[in-house]
Design a protein around this motif. Structure first.
Motif, mmCIF file in Angstrom:
data_model
loop_
_atom_site.group_PDB
_atom_site.id
_atom_site.type_symbol
_atom_site.label_atom_id
_atom_site.label_comp_id
_atom_site.label_asym_id
_atom_site.label_seq_id
_atom_site.Cartn_x
_atom_site.Cartn_y
_atom_site.Cartn_z
ATOM 1 N N ILE A 124 8.067 -7.408 -39.642
ATOM 2 C CA ILE A 124 8.457 -6.077 -39.595
ATOM 3 C C ILE A 124 7.604 -5.438 -38.858
ATOM 4 O O ILE A 124 6.588 -5.292 -39.227
ATOM 5 N N LYS A 125 7.972 -4.522 -37.598
ATOM 6 C CA LYS A 125 6.975 -3.897 -36.855
ATOM 7 C C LYS A 125 7.671 -2.640 -36.638
ATOM 8 O O LYS A 125 8.531 -2.247 -35.989
ATOM 9 N N ASP A 126 6.734 -1.862 -37.287
ATOM 10 C CA ASP A 126 6.983 -0.248 -36.823
ATOM 11 C C ASP A 126 8.580 0.098 -37.259
ATOM 12 O O ASP A 126 9.177 0.835 -36.363
ATOM 13 N N LEU A 127 8.798 -0.332 -38.342
ATOM 14 C CA LEU A 127 10.257 -0.164 -38.613
ATOM 15 C C LEU A 127 10.479 1.428 -39.363
ATOM 16 O O LEU A 127 9.799 1.902 -40.304
ATOM 17 N N ASN A 128 11.412 2.183 -38.494
ATOM 18 C CA ASN A 128 11.807 3.548 -39.139
ATOM 19 C C ASN A 128 13.528 3.334 -39.353
ATOM 20 O O ASN A 128 14.248 2.757 -38.469
ATOM 21 N N LEU A 129 13.894 4.041 -40.355
ATOM 22 C CA LEU A 129 15.330 4.148 -40.487
ATOM 23 C C LEU A 129 15.851 5.597 -40.966
ATOM 24 O O LEU A 129 14.912 6.150 -41.819
ATOM 25 N N TRP A 130 16.832 5.969 -40.394
ATOM 26 C CA TRP A 130 17.107 7.283 -40.933
ATOM 27 C C TRP A 130 18.803 7.372 -41.245
ATOM 28 O O TRP A 130 19.485 6.578 -40.715
ATOM 29 N N TYR A 131 19.068 7.917 -42.455
ATOM 30 C CA TYR A 131 20.552 8.260 -42.874
ATOM 31 C C TYR A 131 20.669 9.419 -42.178
ATOM 32 O O TYR A 131 20.352 10.853 -42.849
ATOM 33 N N GLY A 132 21.640 9.699 -40.983
ATOM 34 C CA GLY A 132 21.481 10.931 -40.397
ATOM 35 C C GLY A 132 20.378 11.560 -40.006
ATOM 36 O O GLY A 132 19.543 11.088 -39.389
ATOM 37 N N ASN A 133 19.909 13.036 -40.518
ATOM 38 C CA ASN A 133 18.513 13.491 -40.370
ATOM 39 C C ASN A 133 17.529 13.105 -41.214
ATOM 40 O O ASN A 133 16.414 13.344 -41.076
ATOM 41 N N ASP A 134 17.991 12.578 -42.318
ATOM 42 C CA ASP A 134 16.832 12.139 -43.289
ATOM 43 C C ASP A 134 16.327 10.832 -43.052
ATOM 44 O O ASP A 134 17.040 9.749 -43.134
ATOM 45 N N GLN A 135 14.949 10.691 -42.997
ATOM 46 C CA GLN A 135 14.110 9.494 -42.729
ATOM 47 C C GLN A 135 13.884 8.867 -44.088
ATOM 48 O O GLN A 135 13.264 9.307 -45.051
#
Length: 258
Positions: free
Chosen positions: A14-25
């Motif tokens: 896993i490399k620099d994984l970001n996830l958002w639900y709409g505007n919420d990270q």
């Protein structure tokens, strides 16, 4: 100095994984390796991103329309977010067992062979072999072999969860993702699932979300502590539980919060 006596093959990077639900990270800059044939426990308080993380590993999180991601997840060195990587293939290789048992409203036999039939297997003797092998692997065969045509809803909660594991194993995955698989079960059924997990890691890589510190300590090789969408600390389970580097990890493990 490493805690591992032998080098293990990394199955997920896993490399620099970001996830958002709409505007919420929900996930923030995760970097983590998951090794083959390890049981990796994901721990942390409610709402910290544990379930989101494992559902990202087979892209099941994408079933929610507002989700977007950045970064990479390499599965056997291939980025699962690549347009050329078929999500159906990923979910065949990376199976999921949910918090509450979710058998189909079908017979025990039809539950187990469902995936094999979807993949085009029609030969009855081959399907029966898959059913028996999978149910044996899930430590359920001896309990259900005389009632394979009975409705799966007639099984106890613990048996239903093992049936869901058998259904997952029937399509020959490489990885099993388990999202709090024992939280709805009694202590006896929980012990059976834990024994099964320890046995299954000989053949599979297992990633389990758990709220139980005792469970993580009993069955996992590696532990990753999540807090507010961040990976705070990860490593050998014994080390994490006895000499954590981060005070937030220590505070969570010792029950000061969460």
């Amino acid at each position: 100095m490493t805690n591992k006596l032998i080098d293990k093959r990394t199955i997920f990077k896993i490399k620099d994984l970001n996830l958002w639900y709409g505007n919420d990270q929900a996930l923030k800059g995760l970097n983590y390796d998951i090794n083959e044939h390890d049981v990796t426990a994901i721990i942390g308080p409610s709402g910290c991103g544990k379930s989101t993380f494992i559902k990202t590993l087979n892209r099941m999180v994408e079933l929610i329309p507002s989700v977007r991601t950045s970064g990479e997840i390499l599965y056997n060195e291939t980025n699962i977010f690549s347009k050329s990587f078929r999500v159906e293939e990923l979910r065949t290789k990376v199976g999921m067992v949910f918090q509450k048992p979710n058998p189909f409203p079908k017979s025990i036999y039809e539950n187990v062979v469902y995936g094999a039939k979807v993949h085009g297997i029609k030969n009855k003797s081959q399907l029966m072999e898959i059913a028996e092998t999978s149910l044996r692997s899930a430590a359920l065969w001896d309990e259900v072999k005389d009632r394979l045509n009975s409705n799966a809803y007639g099984l106890s909660g613990g048996q239903q969860q093992r049936l869901c594991i058998a259904r997952c194993l029937a399509i020959q995955p490489e990885v099993l993702l388990m999202d709090e698989p024992t939280s709805a079960l009694d202590p006896i059924a929980t012990a059976k699932i834990e024994e099964l997990i320890v046995e299954l890691k000989k053949e599979y890589t297992i990633v389990i979300v758990t709220h139980s510190m005792q469970q993580a300590a009993r069955i996992s090789d590696e532990t990753a502590f999540f807090l507010l969408g961040e990976l705070i600390e990860a490593g050998n389970t014994k080390t994490i539980f006895t000499t954590p580097r981060d005070k937030r990890t220590e505070d969570y493990i010792t029950g000061r919060f969460g």
